[in-house]
Scaffold this motif. Structure first.
Motif, PDB file in Angstrom:
ATOM      1  N   ARG A   9      -9.775   1.175   0.920  1.00 53.37           N
ATOM      2  CA  ARG A   9      -9.747   2.346  -0.071  1.00 53.37           C
ATOM      3  C   ARG A   9      -9.872   3.566   0.588  1.00 53.37           C
ATOM      4  O   ARG A   9     -10.479   3.670   1.589  1.00 53.37           O
ATOM      5  CB  ARG A   9     -10.872   2.128  -1.043  1.00 53.37           C
ATOM      6  CG  ARG A   9     -10.550   0.760  -1.926  1.00 53.37           C
ATOM      7  CD  ARG A   9     -11.421   0.975  -3.299  1.00 53.37           C
ATOM      8  NE  ARG A   9     -10.812  -0.174  -3.929  1.00 53.37           N
ATOM      9  CZ  ARG A   9     -10.120  -0.128  -5.104  1.00 53.37           C
ATOM     10  NH1 ARG A   9      -9.514   1.090  -5.318  1.00 53.37           N
ATOM     11  NH2 ARG A   9      -9.843  -1.217  -5.962  1.00 53.37           N
ATOM     12  N   HIS A  20      -6.337   4.571  -9.338  1.00 56.50           N
ATOM     13  CA  HIS A  20      -7.310   4.113  -8.615  1.00 56.50           C
ATOM     14  C   HIS A  20      -6.976   2.729  -7.900  1.00 56.50           C
ATOM     15  O   HIS A  20      -7.879   1.789  -7.507  1.00 56.50           O
ATOM     16  CB  HIS A  20      -8.570   3.795  -9.706  1.00 56.50           C
ATOM     17  CG  HIS A  20      -9.065   4.752 -10.606  1.00 56.50           C
ATOM     18  ND1 HIS A  20      -9.280   6.017 -10.213  1.00 56.50           N
ATOM     19  CD2 HIS A  20      -8.708   4.798 -11.920  1.00 56.50           C
ATOM     20  CE1 HIS A  20      -9.599   6.613 -11.171  1.00 56.50           C
ATOM     21  NE2 HIS A  20      -9.231   5.978 -12.448  1.00 56.50           N
ATOM     22  N   PRO A  43      -6.131   0.636  -4.233  1.00 57.47           N
ATOM     23  CA  PRO A  43      -6.625   0.962  -2.941  1.00 57.47           C
ATOM     24  C   PRO A  43      -5.300   1.447  -2.065  1.00 57.47           C
ATOM     25  O   PRO A  43      -4.067   1.593  -2.542  1.00 57.47           O
ATOM     26  CB  PRO A  43      -6.781  -0.633  -2.609  1.00 57.47           C
ATOM     27  CG  PRO A  43      -6.892  -1.378  -3.668  1.00 57.47           C
ATOM     28  CD  PRO A  43      -5.851  -0.591  -4.748  1.00 57.47           C
ATOM     29  N   LEU A  44      -5.779   2.132  -1.012  1.00 56.17           N
ATOM     30  CA  LEU A  44      -4.833   2.546  -0.030  1.00 56.17           C
ATOM     31  C   LEU A  44      -3.766   1.548   0.558  1.00 56.17           C
ATOM     32  O   LEU A  44      -2.761   1.623   0.698  1.00 56.17           O
ATOM     33  CB  LEU A  44      -5.176   3.367   0.943  1.00 56.17           C
ATOM     34  CG  LEU A  44      -6.294   4.602   0.667  1.00 56.17           C
ATOM     35  CD1 LEU A  44      -7.007   5.075   1.810  1.00 56.17           C
ATOM     36  CD2 LEU A  44      -5.117   5.399   0.101  1.00 56.17           C
ATOM     37  N   VAL A  74      -8.959  -5.207   2.080  1.00 60.13           N
ATOM     38  CA  VAL A  74      -8.927  -4.114   0.906  1.00 60.13           C
ATOM     39  C   VAL A  74      -9.167  -2.872   1.788  1.00 60.13           C
ATOM     40  O   VAL A  74     -10.319  -2.936   2.209  1.00 60.13           O
ATOM     41  CB  VAL A  74      -9.243  -4.394  -0.376  1.00 60.13           C
ATOM     42  CG1 VAL A  74      -9.135  -3.053  -1.127  1.00 60.13           C
ATOM     43  CG2 VAL A  74      -8.623  -5.450  -1.095  1.00 60.13           C
ATOM     44  N   GLY A  81       0.738  -1.254   0.022  1.00 59.55           N
ATOM     45  CA  GLY A  81       0.041   0.039  -0.120  1.00 59.55           C
ATOM     46  C   GLY A  81       0.736   1.256  -0.063  1.00 59.55           C
ATOM     47  O   GLY A  81       2.015   1.057   0.053  1.00 59.55           O
ATOM     48  N   LYS A  94      -8.539  -0.346  -9.790  1.00 57.89           N
ATOM     49  CA  LYS A  94      -9.941  -0.246  -9.444  1.00 57.89           C
ATOM     50  C   LYS A  94     -10.428  -1.882  -9.410  1.00 57.89           C
ATOM     51  O   LYS A  94     -11.583  -2.154  -8.853  1.00 57.89           O
ATOM     52  CB  LYS A  94     -10.631   0.392 -10.317  1.00 57.89           C
ATOM     53  CG  LYS A  94     -10.761   0.165 -11.925  1.00 57.89           C
ATOM     54  CD  LYS A  94     -11.508   0.662 -12.808  1.00 57.89           C
ATOM     55  CE  LYS A  94     -11.573   0.481 -14.318  1.00 57.89           C
ATOM     56  NZ  LYS A  94     -11.939  -1.118 -14.415  1.00 57.89           N
ATOM     57  N   GLU A  98      -9.961  -5.766  -6.113  1.00 54.03           N
ATOM     58  CA  GLU A  98     -11.140  -6.822  -5.286  1.00 54.03           C
ATOM     59  C   GLU A  98     -11.262  -8.115  -6.067  1.00 54.03           C
ATOM     60  O   GLU A  98     -11.352  -9.092  -5.623  1.00 54.03           O
ATOM     61  CB  GLU A  98     -12.120  -6.229  -4.682  1.00 54.03           C
ATOM     62  CG  GLU A  98     -11.785  -5.248  -3.558  1.00 54.03           C
ATOM     63  CD  GLU A  98     -11.625  -3.761  -3.978  1.00 54.03           C
ATOM     64  OE1 GLU A  98     -11.598  -2.819  -3.098  1.00 54.03           O
ATOM     65  OE2 GLU A  98     -11.396  -3.207  -5.341  1.00 54.03           O
TER      66      GLU A  98
END
Length: 330
Positions: free
Chosen positions: A330, A286, A288-289, A328, A259, A313, A316
């Motif tokens: 976000r 896009h 995830p964090l 995950v 991340g 994006k 997942e």
């Protein structure tokens, strides 16, 4: 999707390795039933937790065990740190354009990196060192590199251009290896194996035995043995780093997190994380964090976590197709 981890690698003899501690660690504390020893490695705060069957009178044995694991982490850090000009990885990079001998451990890691490259269709690429050197995520006030520099760096990336034959490596001139996506997770796996070997050596000469251990390298961790109670592992909240956003219960195996909660830059109000897509030279859009993945080995869990980040994006969906436990944010 599968990549076979380099678990067959063996290190130096363990019979004497763990007897002499090397330092680099904090105070050993005991909060029944766990000992904890903290240390810094690979730009991360790390810890080793060991469950004890005693009431705290086995600290000398525990220290030897912990130092065996810590010494192994430090060995791998010293060997594959691209920021250290004396590391083996830096020496390999400095000799790009020439055939050079590499050892069995490095060959195995390169073989795993080749599998990652193929499974990710070229997006997980350890030859992206030129790109990673261009993006200065460690510095405050850093701006986005210009398009010309990014283009030049992309031209020096491509695992399929590497040649490995008879224990020798040919890294094309001006290319640079970066094991940042593999080394910490590999170190966690190796530390766990070394700790188990050291524990076996101790229990062959004394009745003492620990029940379970946890090696945590900045959120990439491996569990050994059978804990009295499952480990509760907190997942850091990227928006509030002193807070836990979620948790995972684990009794065996490994956990790895990828991340950009700590390594990112902001430009004109837009946040750019440190996961770079080598096909574009830019941070993944896009993404995830953070992505946390459970697996049998830390290096394979880390590979899947990074590959999920590279999906942006679709992270997942990618993870759900692997059939593993994951979180995950976000």
């Amino acid at each position: 999707m599968r990549a076979d981890p380099p678990s067959q690698i063996t290190s130096q003899s363990l019979a004497t390795k763990f007897i002499t501690p090397s330092g680099h660690c904090g105070k050993l504390t005991f909060d029944k039933p766990y000992y904890r020893i903290t240390f810094s490695a690979m730009a991360s705060q790390c810890e080793c937790l060991i469950e004890s069957t005693s009431d705290g009178d086995d600290s000398a044995e525990i220290t030897c065990l912990a130092m065996a694991a810590i010494d192994e982490v430090k060995r791998i850090e010293s060997k594959y740190n691209r920021f250290d000009v004396n590391s083996q990885l830096s020496i390999i990079n400095a000799q790009a354009g020439k055939w050079q001998q590499i050892d069995e451990e490095t060959i195995a890691l390169m073989d795993f990196a080749a599998q990652c490259y193929q499974l990710s269709q070229g997006r997980f690429d350890v030859t992206a060192g030129s790109l990673m050197a261009l993006w200065k995520f460690e510095l405050d006030g850093t701006s986005i590199p210009n398009a010309s520099d990014i283009g030049n760096a992309i031209n020096r990336v491509g695992f399929d251009r590497i040649q490995i034959c008879d224990g020798r490596l040919l890294l094309p001139q001006e290319m640079m290896l970066d094991f940042g996506g593999l080394a910490k997770e590999y170190a966690a796996d190796r530390a766990a194996l070394v700790l188990l070997a050291a524990q076996a050596e101790q229990t062959s000469t004394a009745p003492w035995q620990s029940k379970a251990c946890l090696i945590n390298l900045g959120g990439d961790l491996v569990v050994t043995g059978t804990p009295t109670q499952p480990w509760q592992v907190g997942i850091e909240d990227p928006s509030a780093l002193n807070r836990t956003a979620d948790k995972i219960t684990i009794s065996s195996g490994a956990i790895a997190t990828s991340g950009h909660s700590r390594r990112f830059i902001e430009d004109k109000g837009e946040r750019f994380g440190h996961i770079i897509d080598p096909t574009t030279g830019m941070p993944v859009l896009h993404a995830p964090l953070s992505v946390t993945v459970c697996g049998p080995q830390c290096i394979s869990a880390g590979m899947l976590a990074t590959m999920a980040m590279l999906q942006g994006k679709d992270a997942e969906q990618f993870l759900s197709e692997q059939g593993l436990v994951y979180k995950v944010i976000r």
